[in-house]
Design a protein around this motif. Structure first.
Motif, short mmCIF file in Angstrom:
data_model
loop_
_atom_site.label_atom_id
_atom_site.label_comp_id
_atom_site.label_asym_id
_atom_site.label_seq_id
_atom_site.Cartn_x
_atom_site.Cartn_y
_atom_site.Cartn_z
N ASN A 83 -5.41 -0.91 0.00
CA ASN A 83 -5.89 0.30 -0.69
C ASN A 83 -6.11 1.44 0.31
O ASN A 83 -6.26 2.60 -0.09
CB ASN A 83 -7.21 0.03 -1.42
CG ASN A 83 -7.00 -0.90 -2.60
OD1 ASN A 83 -5.94 -0.89 -3.23
ND2 ASN A 83 -8.01 -1.71 -2.89
N ARG A 84 -6.14 1.10 1.56
CA ARG A 84 -6.42 2.10 2.60
C ARG A 84 -5.22 2.34 3.50
O ARG A 84 -4.93 3.45 3.91
CB ARG A 84 -7.61 1.61 3.43
CG ARG A 84 -8.13 2.62 4.42
CD ARG A 84 -9.31 2.04 5.22
NE ARG A 84 -10.07 3.07 5.88
CZ ARG A 84 -11.05 2.84 6.74
NH1 ARG A 84 -11.40 1.59 7.03
NH2 ARG A 84 -11.69 3.84 7.31
N PHE A 85 -4.55 1.22 3.83
CA PHE A 85 -3.47 1.31 4.81
C PHE A 85 -2.11 1.10 4.15
O PHE A 85 -1.99 0.45 3.11
CB PHE A 85 -3.66 0.25 5.91
CG PHE A 85 -4.96 0.36 6.65
CD1 PHE A 85 -5.20 1.47 7.46
CD2 PHE A 85 -5.94 -0.61 6.52
CE1 PHE A 85 -6.41 1.58 8.15
CE2 PHE A 85 -7.14 -0.51 7.21
CZ PHE A 85 -7.38 0.59 8.02
N PHE A 86 -1.11 1.64 4.81
CA PHE A 86 0.28 1.39 4.43
C PHE A 86 0.82 0.37 5.43
O PHE A 86 0.98 0.68 6.62
CB PHE A 86 1.07 2.70 4.51
CG PHE A 86 2.54 2.55 4.23
CD1 PHE A 86 3.01 2.10 3.00
CD2 PHE A 86 3.48 2.88 5.22
CE1 PHE A 86 4.38 1.99 2.75
CE2 PHE A 86 4.86 2.76 4.97
CZ PHE A 86 5.29 2.31 3.74
N VAL A 87 1.04 -0.82 4.96
CA VAL A 87 1.41 -1.92 5.85
C VAL A 87 2.92 -2.14 5.81
O VAL A 87 3.51 -2.25 4.73
CB VAL A 87 0.67 -3.22 5.45
CG1 VAL A 87 1.13 -4.38 6.32
CG2 VAL A 87 -0.84 -3.02 5.56
N GLY B 256 0.84 -1.20 0.00
CA GLY B 256 0.00 0.00 0.00
C GLY B 256 0.87 1.25 0.00
O GLY B 256 2.10 1.18 -0.16
N THR B 257 0.22 2.40 0.20
CA THR B 257 0.91 3.69 0.07
C THR B 257 0.73 4.51 1.35
O THR B 257 -0.39 4.61 1.88
CB THR B 257 0.30 4.48 -1.12
OG1 THR B 257 0.32 3.64 -2.28
CG2 THR B 257 1.09 5.75 -1.38
N LEU B 258 1.81 5.08 1.80
CA LEU B 258 1.73 5.96 2.97
C LEU B 258 1.07 7.26 2.54
O LEU B 258 1.47 7.88 1.55
CB LEU B 258 3.15 6.22 3.50
CG LEU B 258 3.29 7.01 4.81
CD1 LEU B 258 2.62 6.28 5.97
CD2 LEU B 258 4.75 7.27 5.14
#
Lengths: 398, 398
Positions: free
Chosen positions: B102-106, B54-56
């Motif tokens: 899609n929501r979190f940056f893991v 995901g994306t920060l």
């Protein structure tokens, strides 16, 4: 890492010394009296090492057969020839004790496949002149009982007053009652079950793999190679020992207490008391037990499945029995939980047998059957006293 | 006996390949940025191998830190470079999944002391030019968390939205919440406890002794000797694996079923399915894990005792916390029984924390946290969704 003590004595199996020159009494059977094994072959010649305590009465009616557990032996109530310690059931058996040797004639024999004088993998294979190793056929609980029945024959005993044992010993008690119902007046299986569970097989398999992973196991021929798979056997014992205790007892006895130190060492020494304790259990075991016998004993337990021998119906194993039963389990025993004993009780009820059942509240786990456990003693005492009255046995000679 | 597959590749540690040339992203710290270890020494240089999914977001507010268990690694939701299998938490983490990338940056990093690219015993010791082996100081759970916090700093993240993990990963979650309360908005420790019990230490000690009993362990210097203590590590894995499953699940899955045969072989091959299964678990483990790392990971778990770090009062570990907690346990987990989670819940209540607690009814034992367990997913989903709303995080970009 386990540092095994340097041995002052020659590098020989101490158990093997006993296996081939036992300090016990020995009954030998020649080629004319083979032991018929479940593996489908005859074992001959073979021998049974045993101890007796007390005196057989004239009617030969006061015999109590004691069956030992996985790492037990015939030295139930005398000083152990290898360890120098008291017999493993010395708390229970002796003059004036609950299994009173002033009253009863107690027989305890080393099981076939064992390592204290009965024929086992450390015994000499007559066809090669070398120790059997893995050439000994796999031994089963019924095989052990079949050998014991030949020992009982030797004493001229038609019917045993009582057969008693815990864990693997309890399996033998159940097998005695199932296969020789008329020869067993009363049966006392303790902390046992009618079959080995998947989890129990799993733990035994870990132990076997630990032994066989040791290069000093030498494919089972370590005696010939003058080696001992001590480290592997010690690891096997450590893993098994955890299963003999309860989580609660471990917490009570050891918790997270440190060993001889006030703080963690940040290393791999035994920081915690539980680590030292387990290492000690592993180290001391290897002197008194033969690694191949460990494989055979665990296999015998894994193979035991009393219902399977009767088309899957456990009650059929006891059909028409007139034996009196008392089953004992311990609340914190997770190796043979109460449900295992209860399944036997249900089967005995279905077979119309006389059965009592005691579940004892204790946190001491499976090993409780070997300990000074007052409720256990009370249960055994009550059952044996009542059975002896019913059997017409006189009180003990004081 | 376990027959290990012949390796077509050179006899090198596969895990060690990853240790020294990881296929993950790597964050390196030089001598100016040592990792301060609980052992009282600085580790420098050192490195952290990690994966992100995901994306920060711009506010750097959508980060979820995933902490792995004893034999886990950073490959939580991507194909594993050694085994080729799905990531260990692929069921949970990914686009549209419960931990929605899609929501979190893991972020998931290999713990210090591990063997998949973070500095561990297979890494080269700069002062000798050889692998550390046992010269690496013992690593603790707080050490692991301290390294992770440096990774989080690297991303410029002040506060993690959520820290989540099971078993040893759950210990890290608890440690994060205790030592960095302001950096953790929500915490999800699963199937874990605030300290390792005596029984758990005992099982770990058996595993360590199995590894160290293997002569190919070479006092920890097996990489230099071009050896691998495969048999010892396999036995350790087998013993541990039993503790990850419940007796009921073993009975349901394997019972006393025989492996590829209709009757017992009267030998020491794997007669029972449970034996084959365990042997397989042991064999496949040794390719993907470094034996010394196994010693370090088990030691880290044994040393963990959150209350002891706060004068014996667990509640003090969480004094003044504003982190939201959700604890999850499984009814059949006997490695970390519900009572362990409950002790944390009680401490959090005493500390006035916001805490929810779910005990999930399942027979799948400790390993349930890694499985497709609907109730677990529902609990995680509910907690994360609610926390995200409270945190003001936007819904996932579809």
């Amino acid at each position: 890492m386990i540092t095994l003590p340097k041995l002052a004595r020659p590098r020989r199996l101490l158990a093997a010394d006993e296996a081939n020159k036992p300090t016990s009494q020995v009954l030998r059977f020649g080629p004319d009296k083979p032991l018929k094994l479940d593996a489908g072959v005859d074992l001959a010649p073979f021998q049974i090492a045993y101890q007796t305590y007390g005196t057989l009465n004239e009617a030969r009616s006061n015999a109590v057969l004691v069956c030992h557990a996985l790492t037990g032996d015939q030295h139930a109530a005398n000083t152990h020839p290898v360890t120098g310690k008291d017999g493993w059931w010395d708390v229970l058996i002796g003059p004036g004790k609950i299994v009173d040797t002033n009253r009863f004639f107690v027989i305890c024999s080393n099981v076939i496949g064992g390592c204290l004088g009965s024929t086992g993998p450390a015994s000499i294979n007559p066809s090669t002149g070398k120790p059997y190793g893995l050439d000994l056929p796999v031994i089963t609980i019924p095989d052990m009982v079949r050998a014991q029945s030949m020992l009982v024959d030797h004493f001229g005993i038609d019917q045993l007053f009582c057969v008693i044992g815990g864990s693997m010993g309890g399996m033998q008690v159940l097998e005695w009652a199932a296969s020789h119902p008329k020869r067993v007046f009363s049966a006392l299986p303790i902390a046992t079950g009618p079959r080995h569970s998947s989890q129990n097989i799993a733990f035994n398999e870990v132990g076997r793999q630990a032994v066989m992973a040791d290069p000093d196991w030498c494919g089972g021929k370590y005696i010939e190679e003058d080696k001992r798979p001590e480290k592997g056997l010690a690891v096997a014992r450590m893993a098994a020992h955890i299963t003999y205790l309860s989580e609660a007892a471990l917490h009570r006895k050891f918790g997270r207490n440190l060993q001889d130190r006030s703080q963690l060492t940040f290393g791999f020494d035994a920081d915690f008391q539980i680590e030292s304790y387990l290492r000690h259990q592993g180290m001391t075991f290897v002197d008194r037990f033969d690694a191949n016998s460990y494989l055979y004993m665990t296999r015998a337990m894994d193979y035991f499945d009393l219902a399977a021998d009767h088309d899957g119906r456990l009650a059929d194993a006891f059909a028409g029995t007139s034996t009196r039963f008392c089953l004992v389990s311990f609340t914190s025993d997770w190796l043979f939980p109460t449900s295992e004993s209860r399944s036997v009780v249900h089967a005995l009820n279905a077979a119309g047998a006389s059965v009592s059942f005691v579940e004892i509240e204790t946190d001491r786990g499976h090993d409780a059957f070997l300990l000074d456990e007052p409720e256990l003693f009370a249960a055994i005492n009550g059952f044996i006293s009542s059975a002896a009255r019913a059997y017409g046995l006189p009180e003990a000679v004081q």
